[in-house]
Structure formats: C-alpha cells, structure tokens
Design a protein around this motif. Structure first.
Motif, short mmCIF file in Angstrom:
data_model
loop_
_atom_site.label_atom_id
_atom_site.label_comp_id
_atom_site.label_asym_id
_atom_site.label_seq_id
_atom_site.Cartn_x
_atom_site.Cartn_y
_atom_site.Cartn_z
N PHE A 194 0.86 -1.18 0.00
CA PHE A 194 0.00 0.00 0.00
C PHE A 194 0.90 1.24 0.00
O PHE A 194 2.12 1.14 0.16
CB PHE A 194 -0.92 -0.03 1.22
CG PHE A 194 -1.90 -1.17 1.20
CD1 PHE A 194 -3.19 -0.99 0.76
CD2 PHE A 194 -1.51 -2.44 1.60
CE1 PHE A 194 -4.09 -2.06 0.72
CE2 PHE A 194 -2.39 -3.52 1.56
CZ PHE A 194 -3.69 -3.32 1.12
N GLY A 195 0.30 2.39 -0.15
CA GLY A 195 1.10 3.61 -0.21
C GLY A 195 1.96 3.82 1.01
O GLY A 195 3.10 4.30 0.91
N MET A 196 1.46 3.43 2.17
CA MET A 196 2.21 3.60 3.41
C MET A 196 3.48 2.74 3.44
O MET A 196 4.39 3.01 4.22
CB MET A 196 1.33 3.22 4.61
CG MET A 196 0.07 4.07 4.74
SD MET A 196 0.37 5.71 5.38
CE MET A 196 0.32 5.37 7.13
N ASP A 197 3.52 1.70 2.60
CA ASP A 197 4.65 0.77 2.61
C ASP A 197 5.81 1.21 1.71
O ASP A 197 6.84 0.55 1.69
CB ASP A 197 4.19 -0.62 2.15
CG ASP A 197 3.13 -1.21 3.04
OD1 ASP A 197 3.22 -1.02 4.26
OD2 ASP A 197 2.21 -1.86 2.52
N VAL A 198 5.63 2.28 0.97
CA VAL A 198 6.64 2.67 -0.02
C VAL A 198 7.83 3.36 0.64
O VAL A 198 7.67 4.30 1.42
CB VAL A 198 6.03 3.61 -1.08
CG1 VAL A 198 7.11 4.14 -2.02
CG2 VAL A 198 4.95 2.90 -1.88
N PHE A 199 9.00 2.87 0.34
CA PHE A 199 10.25 3.50 0.77
C PHE A 199 11.20 3.52 -0.42
O PHE A 199 11.36 2.50 -1.09
CB PHE A 199 10.89 2.73 1.94
CG PHE A 199 10.12 2.81 3.22
CD1 PHE A 199 9.06 1.95 3.44
CD2 PHE A 199 10.44 3.74 4.19
CE1 PHE A 199 8.33 2.02 4.62
CE2 PHE A 199 9.72 3.81 5.37
CZ PHE A 199 8.66 2.95 5.59
N LEU B 53 13.11 11.67 2.26
CA LEU B 53 12.77 12.34 3.50
C LEU B 53 11.30 12.10 3.80
O LEU B 53 10.49 11.88 2.89
CB LEU B 53 13.03 13.84 3.40
CG LEU B 53 14.48 14.29 3.21
CD1 LEU B 53 14.56 15.81 3.09
CD2 LEU B 53 15.37 13.80 4.35
N HIS B 54 10.95 12.13 5.09
CA HIS B 54 9.56 12.02 5.52
C HIS B 54 9.05 13.42 5.85
O HIS B 54 9.77 14.23 6.43
CB HIS B 54 9.45 11.13 6.76
CG HIS B 54 9.87 9.71 6.51
ND1 HIS B 54 8.98 8.68 6.34
CD2 HIS B 54 11.11 9.15 6.40
CE1 HIS B 54 9.63 7.55 6.14
NE2 HIS B 54 10.93 7.81 6.18
N CYS C 248 1.59 9.96 0.08
CA CYS C 248 2.16 9.96 -1.26
C CYS C 248 3.67 10.11 -1.15
O CYS C 248 4.17 10.84 -0.28
CB CYS C 248 1.58 11.10 -2.10
SG CYS C 248 2.28 11.22 -3.77
N THR C 249 4.38 9.42 -2.03
CA THR C 249 5.83 9.58 -2.14
C THR C 249 6.14 10.10 -3.53
O THR C 249 5.61 9.56 -4.52
CB THR C 249 6.55 8.24 -1.91
OG1 THR C 249 6.18 7.71 -0.64
CG2 THR C 249 8.06 8.42 -1.98
N VAL D 230 10.39 12.61 -1.34
CA VAL D 230 9.69 12.98 -0.11
C VAL D 230 8.44 12.13 0.03
O VAL D 230 7.66 11.98 -0.92
CB VAL D 230 9.31 14.48 -0.09
CG1 VAL D 230 8.44 14.79 1.14
CG2 VAL D 230 10.54 15.35 -0.09
N LYS D 231 8.26 11.59 1.23
CA LYS D 231 7.05 10.83 1.54
C LYS D 231 6.21 11.61 2.54
O LYS D 231 6.67 11.87 3.66
CB LYS D 231 7.42 9.46 2.12
CG LYS D 231 6.22 8.58 2.47
CD LYS D 231 6.70 7.23 2.98
CE LYS D 231 5.54 6.30 3.29
NZ LYS D 231 6.01 4.98 3.75
N VAL D 232 5.01 11.99 2.12
CA VAL D 232 4.08 12.72 2.99
C VAL D 232 3.09 11.71 3.56
O VAL D 232 2.47 10.94 2.82
CB VAL D 232 3.32 13.80 2.21
CG1 VAL D 232 2.25 14.44 3.09
CG2 VAL D 232 4.28 14.86 1.69
#
Length: 726
Positions: A217-222, A227-228, A350-351, A420-422
C-alpha cells in the motif's frame, strides 16, 4: 529482453513508448523495477496484440489493469473478462497495474481513474475485444505452424488444439509466431453462453499477496535517500499562520527543512517520528479563520432557511402546482443529513521524487490522470515525464479521486530536491477531508382519489461538488450530482418538480461513495413509506404500483418479498422496513429487520436482506462482497457517522469522535443475486443508498415514530437512540 534494467534504460524505453513491458514492485524498504512479471531471470518472448493483454513464452497471460484496486476486486474481475474471451486457463492468468499513460485511458471517460461504479462497465468492451484478438491470432499461429485450416483448430483452456490430429500447443509455445501476424480489426466475440470463467467464483488474483503480507500500500513505499514529511495544518477553515518557530523545529534531530506551503507548514526529516516532533516544535499560532462562528448546530441552521429561498429548477414534468392543489391528500416533510467523512483505513499519503528530467509518484490514487496533471502543473514537466506507480489502496470511497496529497509530496520534493514521503495522521485525515455534503430537503406530495401519487415537489439545499472541480458542468445553477436520485426518479409520477439551492458553506465537499444518491434516496424512500401509510397501502405494494413500466424492478422486489418474508407478520418486538434504489444501471431492494432494547434505549439492527440485479454478473464473489461492504458502509453512516464542527473547523479528530460501525455490531446480511442478463450495471456504490431508509422505515413500523434526521445515535440533548447491534 534482459532480466535486469537500469533506471536510465527504464525511463528511456518507457517514455519513448517503445512497447517494452515493465512492472513495478513496491516492497517495504525498497522500490524495485524489473522486467515483465519477474521472469525468474529468464528471457521470455512477449506477444501483446492489444494494450490490455500480454501472452509470454513462459505460458502466462498478463492482463493490464488500468483501474485502482481498493478491495473491490478489479484485479480479478477485469482479468476474468479477458480470460473468458481468450479461453485461458485461470491458473496461467496474472495482472499488472497499468502505468499512467494515454494508451490506458478509460475509453468512455477519456481518463485513467476509478470511481462511479464504472470500472467493469466501461472496460468490458475493450477487454473482450483484446481477448478475442489474442485468441484469433494464437489460433492462426497454430494453424500456420501445422499448415492446416484455422477452422480445424480450437482454443481450449490455454492451448490451441488441432481437432483432427489431436495435436496441441500452449499459448507460450505460440507467442513468437503469433507476434508476427497482423492484428485483426474486427475479431469475433464469443457468445455469452456458455461461459467457463465469467459468472463463476474463481480465486482472486490479489489474495495471496494480501494474506502473506506482501501486498504494498502507499504507506509501505520506501525509496532510497527519501525524507519524511509531516504538515502542520490550519485548525479552522481559512485560517492562516500568524507565527511559527522555524528555528526550534530545525533544532529537532533529523529535521532537514521547514517549508511553508499553501495549506500549512511542512517539516521534512530523516524519519517520520522526527518530522512529527519538528512539527510540534513549530508551535504555530493561527488566525481564527474565515468562519470562526461555525459549529455543528450552525450547519443545520444555515441549511434549513435555504429551503425558503428561490432555487434552480433541476427537473420538471407535468404541472405540480395545479396537481397538488387538486390532490385528495397532501403530505409534507423535511429531512436533514450531516456532513460525512470518508474515514479510509489507510490515511492519505504519497511519495514523490522530482528531478529536472522527470517526476516519479508512488501513491494509492483513484485518479492517475489527475495525479499526472497535478505534477505537471507544479513542475512544468510534460505528461510523458511523469510516472505514477499506483499501489494498493487501503480504502478510497471517492476520497482518493482528490490529488491534494499528491500535490503536497510533489511540491516538497521539488523544494528539497530529494524524494519525499508525505504521511497524514488519522486526525489530519478526518479534519482535512473533502466531505460528503450535508443537506436539507423539503418534500410536498399529493395523492389522488385512488391512492396514487399525483404530484411530487422536492427542494434540496446542499453544497456543490462540481463548483470546485468542474464548474463548467454546473448548468443553470444545478449541480447534477446534488440531485442524483431525484432527476432520475425511478417512480412513475405524472407531475414532478425538483429544485436545487446551492449552499455556500466553508466546508470542502467531494465525492463520497454513491454521491448524491446517498442522501436523496434516504429522503425519497422514507417519504414513499409515509405516502404509502397515508394511502392505506402496504409500502411494497405502493411502490410496485408506481413501477408498473419497470419490469426489472418489479421482478427484483417480488423476489425479495418472497425471500425476506415481508408479507408475514414479524415476531413481536421486531420491525421490518423496505427501500428500493436504482443507479448505475443496477437495481437494489433491501429489507431491514430491527428490534429495540428498552433498557439501553438502543435500536438493534438484526438483519438486512438485499436483492440486486446488475444485469450481468462477472464475478459473483465480487458482487456479494461489494454489496455486503456497501450495506455495512451505509449502516455505519446511518447509525453513527457525523462530522462535528467547532470554532470554524472540524472537531471530529479520531474514531473516538467520529464513530464507525464495529465488526461485532454488524448484523446478518443476506445477498440475493438476481441478474436479468441485461446490460452490465455498476456495483461498487449501489449497496449504500437504500440501507438508511430501510432502517428508518423499520424503526417506524416498530415504534410508530418517523426518523427524518440522521444519524440515529444519541447526542446530548437531542435524545436520539444510540444504535447498537447484538
């Protein structure tokens, strides 16, 4: 094709439209790009006669899915259509999520998006054609290989067989030869019967990923070197930052940059918890906002007076005025419904990675075209320079048709010049939504001497969704989504008038599962029950008398009556309520059974029996799941949900202040699928609208009191019954 590919080569070939098929794997802590379907580092031949299907020499059939998977099962139902037409073996079928590209646009809307219960309806024709093209070409390839007439060959479960000699070749073995053949312009589409895959309960193609936890899911993207970001957002509508401590935030360990934005102040850090700490250290002082006096009671107080103001005519049939004047019996009622949040399980995120030559976006989005447009507007890049990788969506319900969270990640990446991951918190998600509009309506109707509806006048006041996102679609002051279920009223009423008054409230509104049908169906179906009682008729018989020209609705309702035991007197202490709904080419009827717990002052929902006719069923499991999910979604809204406001902003901050239905509160649900074999209808939203009026009508039959206001939960001095199920 090689088994590895550099980033530069990936971009060059994909952006150039060279037909090089790729998939994107998103795993926790890594973003990996590989060639088509991870062929175990072996070379494969690809046969792709149409945008939607690929057959490879390892004997796999891959269907390219241009819709977002948010639990509704499109990554199974869409491949089922291709597999049926191609006559593939289901075990050889795979799927890939399409990149955001022109060739994958929905042929009806001209966009790449998922919403409005349109996915299967709008994709069935191109997918059937794609499957038919591939089938004909594979069959011709086999005929040429064997030097026999094509008519002597047949495609059977993933192989082509020569019916005379018994020889057979797999799809994989025919790939190279098929790829050399011309693509037929008008392939023969198979007849609908008999069907081997469509209409059956096959295993979902995404189920293993979700069971074993590899679904991303989107939360799993690295991604590397990202940066967060966390954003301090205004607590009230229109509020602006008066002061903030940039220096204090910058001293927090891991914080790399503080970025003022249009909708708040962002803190970018090495880790998310550092971004949160930096945001807290900002200590932002905000202005009071544009409407500091706004509170929950004020919303209703501003809506109801609008019903006394002139509105825009949305629909007019016959002449309501004289017909109402001549009616034997007149009724009038008001109904009000609150603002609702989407409350998706996965908050917005979103990243993004913006570079001089392109922009990569990893996000759970419903509108890929909108995401590309948003990125282009911010970066100045061309659409072919923006890559959108759509992850699984942890719920959407219309919220992820918006691209505000995409814009934030793209803007921040452009400023900090890094990925950047928001990530939004639950509080941010509930307090910064695009809400289902609150509404108030007034209905006046008259019955003739025979107890039939002679005239119906309906006036509704609600905010406009299209005024913000597509003002050109607001015609003569009418937002068509605000009057859904009214301008397309299913009942046969000779004199019908619908009037719309746009409410100017500061609360941002957007599409919510079933849109205007969600609130208008409550009013219409509740009032139909009131009219039936006034006419001295059974509520179901009263509706059937106004659906005489609608054979599908009549058949559906009659079958539901038999299955639900509607005509039988309910057990003591139980009330039954009925409601009917039609939209997106699908007919739905529901019977709700409720009971009262006098000691607790609670309304118990015991059972919901639902009959659905969506014309043709592609995946029975998906239809049943969507109807069950829609019913639970509608129950939650009817019984509990309401966005609260205070001091010009949203007071609801988490599930403690925005209650949703819990698993142990869910009643028994029975789904009756009664396909008529007609044109395919939508299924994603249609389970929602009829639930609330069915409950309200059941409550009346139990208690004798009409419910004209939602939700049913008690709140303060209002004394409404708190709904609770056994």
């Amino acid at each position: 094709m090689t088994a590895t590919i550099s980033r530069r080569e990936f971009l060059r070939k994909t952006l150039a439209g060279a037909g090089f098929a790729v998939a994107v794997s998103l795993k926790p802590f890594v973003c990996e790009v590989w060639p088509q379907q991870r062929r175990a580092r072996e070379e494969v031949e690809i046969f792709s006669p149409a945008a939607w299907v690929q057959v490879t020499s390892d004997n796999l059939v891959t269907v390219i899915v241009n819709k977002s998977e948010m639990g509704q099962g499109v990554t199974t139902s869409l491949p089922m259509i291709v597999a049926e037409e191609l006559d593939a073996d289901w075990d050889q079928v795979r799927f890939e999520i399409a990149p955001a590209r022109e060739r994958y646009l929905d042929p009806v809307s001209g966009r790449q998006y998922t919403g409005g219960s349109t996915s299967v309806r709008q994709m069935i024709a191109p997918l059937r054609t794609a499957g038919a093209i591939a089938r004909e070409m594979l069959l011709r390839a086999a005929a040429e290989t064997w030097k026999v007439p094509a008519a002597s060959c047949a495609v059977v479960k993933g192989t082509v067989r020569h019916q005379v000699s018994g020889r057979s070749l797999t799809f994989g073995e025919l790939c190279r030869q098929a790829a050399r053949l011309p693509v037929p312009r008008q392939p023969a589409i198979k007849s609908k019967s008999p069907q081997r895959i469509v209409g059956s309960s096959v295993s979902r193609l995404d189920i293993l990923d979700k069971i074993e936890g590899s679904a991303v899911f989107g939360m799993d993207v690295f991604v590397n070197d990202m940066l967060h970001a966390s954003i301090a957002r205004p607590p009230a509508f229109g509020a602006k930052p008066l002061a903030f401590d940039r220096e204090a935030a910058g001293k927090v360990r891991g914080v790399r940059q503080v970025v003022p934005m249009e909708r708040g102040i962002a803190v970018c850090a090495d880790h998310l918890h550092q971004a949160w700490a930096g945001k807290k250290a900002l200590n932002v002082r905000w202005s009071r906002g544009s409407h500091p006096e706004l509170n929950t009671a004020g919303v209703e107080n501003r809506l109801l007076p609008l019903l006394n103001k002139p509105g825009a005519t949305a629909h007019s049939t016959g002449d309501c005025g004289p017909a109402l004047g001549a009616a034997s019996r007149k009724l009038r009622a008001h109904y009000t419904l609150p603002f609702l949040a989407h409350a998706t399980m996965e908050p917005m995120n979103c990243t993004a990675h913006v570079r001089a030559e392109g922009c990569d976006i990893w996000a759970p989005v419903q509108d890929q075209t909108g995401a590309v447009d948003t990125a282009c507007a911010i970066t100045g890049l061309r659409p072919d320079q923006v890559l959108v990788y759509t992850t699984y969506l942890g719920g959407a319900f219309g919220r992820r048709l918006e691209t505000d969270f995409v814009a934030e990640a793209v803007q921040l990446s452009k400023v900090v010049q890094k990925p950047v991951k928001v990530v939004w918190t639950r509080e941010e998600d509930l307090q910064n939504d695009f809400y289902r509009p609150a509404c108030a309506c007034r209905i006046e109707a008259g019955l003739d001497a025979g107890g039939h509806i002679a005239a119906w006048r309906h006036k509704i006041a609600a905010s406009s969704i299209l005024e913000r996102i597509a003002p050109d679609q607001v015609s003569d002051g009418v937002d068509p989504f605000a009057v859904q279920g009214l301008t397309d009223m299913p009942y046969e009423i000779p004199n019908l008038e619908v009037e719309y008054v746009k409410a100017d409230l500061p609360v941002p509104v957007g599409f919510w599962r079933s849109a205007g049908y969600s609130y208008n169906t409550f009013a219409v179906e509740s009032f139909m029950d009131e009219l039936a009682r006034a006419a001295g008729k059974d509520p179901v018989e009263f509706r059937l008398a106004h659906l005489k020209k609608n054979a599908r609705a009549t058949r559906l309702i009659e079958e539901l009556v038999k299955s639900s035991g509607w005509g039988r007197h309910p057990r003591k202490g139980i009330g039954k309520g009925f409601a009917y709904h039609s939209s997106h080419g699908t007919h739905v009827a529901q019977v709700a059974e409720v009971a009262a717990d006098e000691k607790k002052g609670a309304l118990k929902i015991l059972k919901v029996t639902c009959a659905v006719d969506c014309g043709t069923v592609i995946s029975p499991d998906a239809v049943a799941a969507q109807m069950e999910g829609g019913i639970i979604f509608g129950l939650s809204a009817a019984l509990k949900e309401e966005v609260e406001f205070t001091n010009g902003g949203v007071a609801s901050h988490n599930f403690s202040g925005y209650e949703i239905l819990a698993a142990d509160e869910t009643p028994e649900i029975e789904i009756l699928m009664l396909p008529s074999g007609g044109t395919l209808g939508g299924i994603g939203a249609v389970g929602v609208p009829a639930v609330a009026p069915a409950i309200a009508n059941a409550a009346f039959n139990l208690t004798g009191s009409r419910i004209r206001k939602l939700p049913l939960r008690a709140r303060g001095a209002r004394g409404r019954a708190r709904a609770k199920n056994p």
